[in-house]
Design a protein around this motif. Structure first.
Motif, PDB file in Angstrom:
ATOM      1  N   GLU A  13       0.824  -1.205   0.000  1.00  0.00           N
ATOM      2  CA  GLU A  13       0.000   0.000   0.000  1.00  0.00           C
ATOM      3  C   GLU A  13       0.859   1.256   0.000  1.00  0.00           C
ATOM      4  O   GLU A  13       0.510   2.244  -0.636  1.00  0.00           O
ATOM      5  N   CYS A  85     -12.807   4.985 -12.052  1.00  0.00           N
ATOM      6  CA  CYS A  85     -11.986   5.304 -10.879  1.00  0.00           C
ATOM      7  C   CYS A  85     -12.834   5.548  -9.625  1.00  0.00           C
ATOM      8  O   CYS A  85     -12.534   5.015  -8.558  1.00  0.00           O
ATOM      9  N   GLU A  88     -14.775   2.319  -8.605  1.00  0.00           N
ATOM     10  CA  GLU A  88     -13.840   1.367  -8.004  1.00  0.00           C
ATOM     11  C   GLU A  88     -13.488   1.770  -6.571  1.00  0.00           C
ATOM     12  O   GLU A  88     -13.470   0.943  -5.664  1.00  0.00           O
ATOM     13  N   ALA A  89     -13.237   3.053  -6.358  1.00  0.00           N
ATOM     14  CA  ALA A  89     -12.910   3.545  -5.015  1.00  0.00           C
ATOM     15  C   ALA A  89     -14.120   3.428  -4.088  1.00  0.00           C
ATOM     16  O   ALA A  89     -13.974   3.087  -2.912  1.00  0.00           O
ATOM     17  N   VAL A  91     -16.438   1.190  -4.172  1.00  0.00           N
ATOM     18  CA  VAL A  91     -16.582  -0.216  -3.788  1.00  0.00           C
ATOM     19  C   VAL A  91     -15.633  -0.544  -2.638  1.00  0.00           C
ATOM     20  O   VAL A  91     -15.998  -1.240  -1.697  1.00  0.00           O
ATOM     21  N   LYS A  92     -14.410   0.008  -2.705  1.00  0.00           N
ATOM     22  CA  LYS A  92     -13.438  -0.215  -1.636  1.00  0.00           C
ATOM     23  C   LYS A  92     -13.836   0.529  -0.365  1.00  0.00           C
ATOM     24  O   LYS A  92     -13.548   0.076   0.739  1.00  0.00           O
ATOM     25  N   GLY A  93     -14.454   1.698  -0.537  1.00  0.00           N
ATOM     26  CA  GLY A  93     -14.903   2.487   0.603  1.00  0.00           C
ATOM     27  C   GLY A  93     -13.774   3.205   1.309  1.00  0.00           C
ATOM     28  O   GLY A  93     -12.631   3.235   0.855  1.00  0.00           O
ATOM     29  N   GLY A  94     -14.102   3.821   2.419  1.00  0.00           N
ATOM     30  CA  GLY A  94     -13.111   4.476   3.262  1.00  0.00           C
ATOM     31  C   GLY A  94     -12.587   5.779   2.709  1.00  0.00           C
ATOM     32  O   GLY A  94     -13.245   6.469   1.932  1.00  0.00           O
ATOM     33  N   GLU A  96     -10.185   6.415   0.614  1.00  0.00           N
ATOM     34  CA  GLU A  96      -9.952   6.464  -0.830  1.00  0.00           C
ATOM     35  C   GLU A  96     -11.226   6.873  -1.566  1.00  0.00           C
ATOM     36  O   GLU A  96     -11.182   7.686  -2.490  1.00  0.00           O
ATOM     37  N   ALA A  97     -12.357   6.336  -1.139  1.00  0.00           N
ATOM     38  CA  ALA A  97     -13.628   6.694  -1.767  1.00  0.00           C
ATOM     39  C   ALA A  97     -13.926   8.173  -1.553  1.00  0.00           C
ATOM     40  O   ALA A  97     -14.308   8.882  -2.490  1.00  0.00           O
ATOM     41  N   LYS A 100     -11.645  10.248  -3.818  1.00  0.00           N
ATOM     42  CA  LYS A 100     -12.012  10.198  -5.239  1.00  0.00           C
ATOM     43  C   LYS A 100     -13.263  11.020  -5.513  1.00  0.00           C
ATOM     44  O   LYS A 100     -13.365  11.677  -6.544  1.00  0.00           O
TER      45      LYS A 100
END
Length: 114
Positions: A13, A85, A88-89, A91-94, A96-97, A100
């Motif tokens: 990471e 982008c 995708e972010a 879906v990952k959450g947190g 990063e989302a 973005k």
């Protein structure tokens, strides 16, 4: 096995660039390049029009066409970014989302102001 540092972040990471990887526009890259080359030609044409002392309104008409072409590229890139982008972010959450979504909002704000 991935090493985890004292911060709790894995080494994979830490080295990952948040802007690297396959970008949303990659499936349309050739079309974007073709459009941008056409816009580049329009810019050279505008320079020639000014150098040749063409009529103001004719130059402004070409500026308007070039502006529309750039806006079309921007809207396409924005659509690709949101569809790839940002989704995708999300879906990952947190964090990063959140980042973005803010990044996309800021880009939209810049486009609206221009």
């Amino acid at each position: 096995m991935t090493d985890v540092s004292a911060t709790g972040v894995s080494s994979t990471e830490v080295s990952a660039d948040p802007h690297s990887g396959p970008h949303g526009y990659m499936s349309n890259k050739d079309a974007y390049l073709k459009r941008l080359r056409r816009i580049e030609g329009q810019a050279r044409g505008l320079q020639g029009m000014v150098a040749d002392d063409k009529y103001c309104i004719d130059i402004l008409t070409q500026v308007s066409a070039m502006t529309s072409a750039l806006q079309a590229v921007a809207l396409g890139l924005l659509n690709d970014h949101l569809s790839h982008c940002v989704v995708e972010a999300a879906v990952k959450g947190g964090d990063e989302a959140d980042a973005k979504v803010k990044e996309a909002f800021d880009a939209i704000a810049r486009l609206v102001r221009s």
